[in-house]
Design a protein around this motif. Structure first.
Motif, mmCIF file in Angstrom:
data_model
loop_
_atom_site.group_PDB
_atom_site.id
_atom_site.type_symbol
_atom_site.label_atom_id
_atom_site.label_comp_id
_atom_site.label_asym_id
_atom_site.label_seq_id
_atom_site.Cartn_x
_atom_site.Cartn_y
_atom_site.Cartn_z
ATOM 1 N N ASN A 139 8.999 -8.397 -3.067
ATOM 2 C CA ASN A 139 7.793 -8.842 -3.754
ATOM 3 C C ASN A 139 6.841 -7.673 -3.952
ATOM 4 N N TYR A 140 6.647 -7.304 -5.205
ATOM 5 C CA TYR A 140 5.728 -6.220 -5.546
ATOM 6 C C TYR A 140 4.308 -6.771 -5.575
ATOM 7 N N SER A 141 3.411 -6.137 -4.818
ATOM 8 C CA SER A 141 2.011 -6.542 -4.826
ATOM 9 C C SER A 141 1.153 -5.343 -4.466
ATOM 10 N N VAL A 142 -0.112 -5.420 -4.784
ATOM 11 C CA VAL A 142 -1.034 -4.323 -4.486
ATOM 12 C C VAL A 142 -1.112 -4.090 -2.995
ATOM 13 N N VAL A 143 -1.170 -5.171 -2.226
ATOM 14 C CA VAL A 143 -1.293 -5.004 -0.771
ATOM 15 C C VAL A 143 -0.065 -4.322 -0.185
ATOM 16 N N GLN A 144 1.110 -4.586 -0.739
ATOM 17 C CA GLN A 144 2.326 -3.933 -0.264
ATOM 18 C C GLN A 144 2.289 -2.433 -0.545
ATOM 19 N N LEU A 145 1.829 -2.063 -1.730
ATOM 20 C CA LEU A 145 1.743 -0.642 -2.071
ATOM 21 C C LEU A 145 0.649 0.060 -1.277
ATOM 22 N N GLU A 146 -0.464 -0.632 -1.058
ATOM 23 C CA GLU A 146 -1.531 -0.056 -0.239
ATOM 24 C C GLU A 146 -1.026 0.196 1.182
ATOM 25 N N SER A 147 -0.288 -0.753 1.720
ATOM 26 C CA SER A 147 0.259 -0.598 3.075
ATOM 27 C C SER A 147 1.239 0.563 3.136
ATOM 28 N N ALA A 148 2.078 0.683 2.096
ATOM 29 C CA ALA A 148 3.042 1.787 2.053
ATOM 30 C C ALA A 148 2.321 3.122 1.956
#
Length: 578
Positions: A380-389
């Protein structure tokens, strides 16, 4: 397979000659010795671990997470197991030729910038490519470009551009994206337009063997001639309703029949053939090019899950119809990408290109995000996932940079041939987790999670009073940094320079926060003055305002610095979700 007559199988266009290799399983010891060539004690300990037959992850939970009905045989720590779409289970990887691997991965149709779904496919197979090479295999990796296709022609007509020229331009853009994502260059990158003789030859062979028919300059594959059709996807012919998966054409003998050759139409590029001018269908190109570079029998064929049907199903049919010896041992597919839990789609407006994402997020943060989910699971692509990465990869590189700084102040060549017992335990466990997880169908999320302990150990040695006083501190730092760097190299996560990538991560964070470096420094000065004046409410407000946009302040005896972080609102969403 059906009985074939007048079979003529292809030989590769270029002979694949590989040097003699050592046993691939022996390269675990080679990998370990690279951590510290002079550390014989460490080498002996880790080599003994490499022969363990007990995996460090629970096979039942692993199988469940991968969508399997029941657990398969547990992989040993020195054997690679891969999930085979054809058999629907994990299988021990055994190449057709010892020490050598032939791998074909379906490439992009080059008519536009590549999207994050493409990124997932090619990062997935780049990790597999890297790990096979790490194990000591000589890998012949073929990844094609489709540069002749309906979508390319339609886009070229829109832009008033030559289709081949347009496709060539987007092939170059794709290469740029792959460089950003640290994907290694394949051994060969064939294009459809350069392989018309091979495609025409294969279609002739399929016709000669009675598996296709001609209609008004078109050539169609007859699925009724191949009883095994559907073996990869598990679909039955009656499932293929006209107008859904296949084009409606009353000239077909069966609605599921698919085009091998399409007769020329006005305004479209064409090539001469025994059936008149035209161009190939989509599926035949991969069958012809994989046969040309790997032969009809090779080890791995991969791509996204969306290619299982009809593309890969049709590839199998064509290849078997052209040559009865056709065989691919392992069919490997990665899972879908969703956007905020919805299917990625241009019509829904949630479609993102790689270029759009890396405008705001570092490509290595994107790569970390992509391998943070098992390759076969939906992601699941999401802003929060990218921010966490982004936050996580900054922490990794910051830790390694600080470790590098300390080691650079000393003559590492003079370090003792010893490592502290606690550190050795941490290295042993991390190595064991790495080997067991990667050999268990490339379980990269487990490897990334296992990074936490050695990184924490480095930070303890760097910053705590107890760690700074520990015996053999420098030896421990060198050994930890070495093993982490080697593992990150296999995952494709090692930058050219820690300093450079940390600065790039900061710049991306500032761009997302709509701030400049100077503006952040002014805020830090305001907060420092407020603290000195005991205006704690004001200083807290400055910290919170910056945290809200993803800028975290770090206080130390040397002063206050900042680092990228997950914005406060997204942190609260994460907490609520868990």
């Amino acid at each position: 397979m059906a009985t074939l007559l007048l079979v003529k199988c292809y030989k590769p266009l270029t002979p694949i000659r590989f040097p003699l290799l050592r046993n691939p399983l022996q390269t675990t010891s080679h990998f370990l010795s690279s951590f510290n060539p002079n550390n014989r004690r460490l080498f002996r300990c880790l080599t003994s671990l490499s022969t363990s037959s007990q995996p460090l992850i629970d096979e039942k939970s692993s199988s469940k997470s991968n969508g399997e009905d029941k657990p398969q045989s547990p992989p040993s720590s020195t054997q690679l197991w891969l999930h085979n779409t054809m058999t629907r289970k994990k299988e021990l990887f055994t190449p057709k030729v010892e020490g050598k691997v032939g791998m074909y991965v379906c490439g992009v149709t080059a008519y536009d910038l590549s999207h994050i779904g493409h990124a997932r496919v090619y990062v997935t197979f780049d990790v597999l490519y890297r790990y096979l090479r790490h194990l000591g295999y000589q890998v012949h990796y073929v990844r094609n470009f489709t540069d002749v296709d309906d979508k390319i022609i339609a886009r070229a007509n829109e832009l008033g551009e030559d289709p081949i020229s347009l496709s060539r331009r987007y092939c170059e853009e794709f290469h740029k994206d792959m460089v950003h994502l640290h994907c290694l260059v394949p051994s060969v990158e064939p294009r459809v337009s350069d392989h018309m003789p091979q495609i025409v030859d294969m279609i002739k062979q399929i016709l000669d063997n009675g598996f296709a028919y001609r209609v008004d300059g078109d050539v169609y594959f007859s699925v009724d001639k191949l009883p095994e059709y559907g073996q990869l996807s598990g679909r039955k012919l009656e499932d293929n309703r006209a107008g859904e998966r296949v084009a409606v054409d009353s000239r077909k003998k069966n609605p599921a029949d698919f085009a091998l050759w399409k007769s020329a139409k006005e305004g479209e590029p064409f090539w001469e053939s025994p059936w008149g001018p035209g161009r190939p269908g989509w599926h035949i190109e991969c069958s012809a090019m994989s046969a040309a570079y790997l032969g009809h029998s090779f080890d791995i064929h991969g791509g996204g899950m969306d290619l299982v049907f009809p593309h890969h199903e049709n590839e199998i049919a064509q290849s078997c119809a052209a040559c009865k010896h056709s065989n691919v041992t392992y069919w490997i597919h990665n899972g879908f990408v969703t956007i905020d839990s919805e299917k990625m789609s241009k019509s829904l407006g949630n479609f993102f290109t790689i270029r759009q994402v890396i405008e705001l997020y570092h490509p290595l943060a994107m790569r970390l995000f992509l391998i943070g989910t098992h390759y076969r699971s939906p992601i699941n692509y999401s802003v929060v996932q990218l921010e966490s990465a982004s936050e996580r990869i900054f922490y990794i590189y910051q830790t390694l940079k600080e470790c590098e700084n300390v080691l650079s102040q000393h003559d590492t060549a003079s370090l003792k041939d010893l490592t502290a017992p606690d550190t050795l335990d941490s290295i042993n466990k991390f190595h064991n987790d790495f080997v067991a997880s990667m050999c268990d169908d490339l379980h990269t999320p487990v490897v990334l999670a296992a990074l936490s302990d050695p990184l924490k150990t480095i930070n303890d040695l760097l910053h705590t009073r107890k760690g700074k006083k520990q015996a053999m501190r420098l030896e421990s730092l060198a050994a930890l940094e070495n093993i982490i760097r080697n593992v990150l190299t296999v995952l494709g996560l090692i930058p050219t320079s820690y300093t450079e990538v940390l600065q790039e991560l900061r710049e991306k964070a500032l761009k997302r926060a709509n701030l400049t470096e100077d503006e952040v420094l002014v805020k830090i000065e305001e907060r420092t003055a407020a603290r000195q004046n005991k205006e704690y409410e004001k200083s807290d407000a400055v910290r919170k305002d910056l945290a809200a946009v993803g800028i975290a302040l770090m206080d130390s005896p040397e002063g206050t610095t900042w680092r990228p972080a997950v914005p406060l609102e997204l942190q609260e969403q994460q907490t609520a979700a868990t």
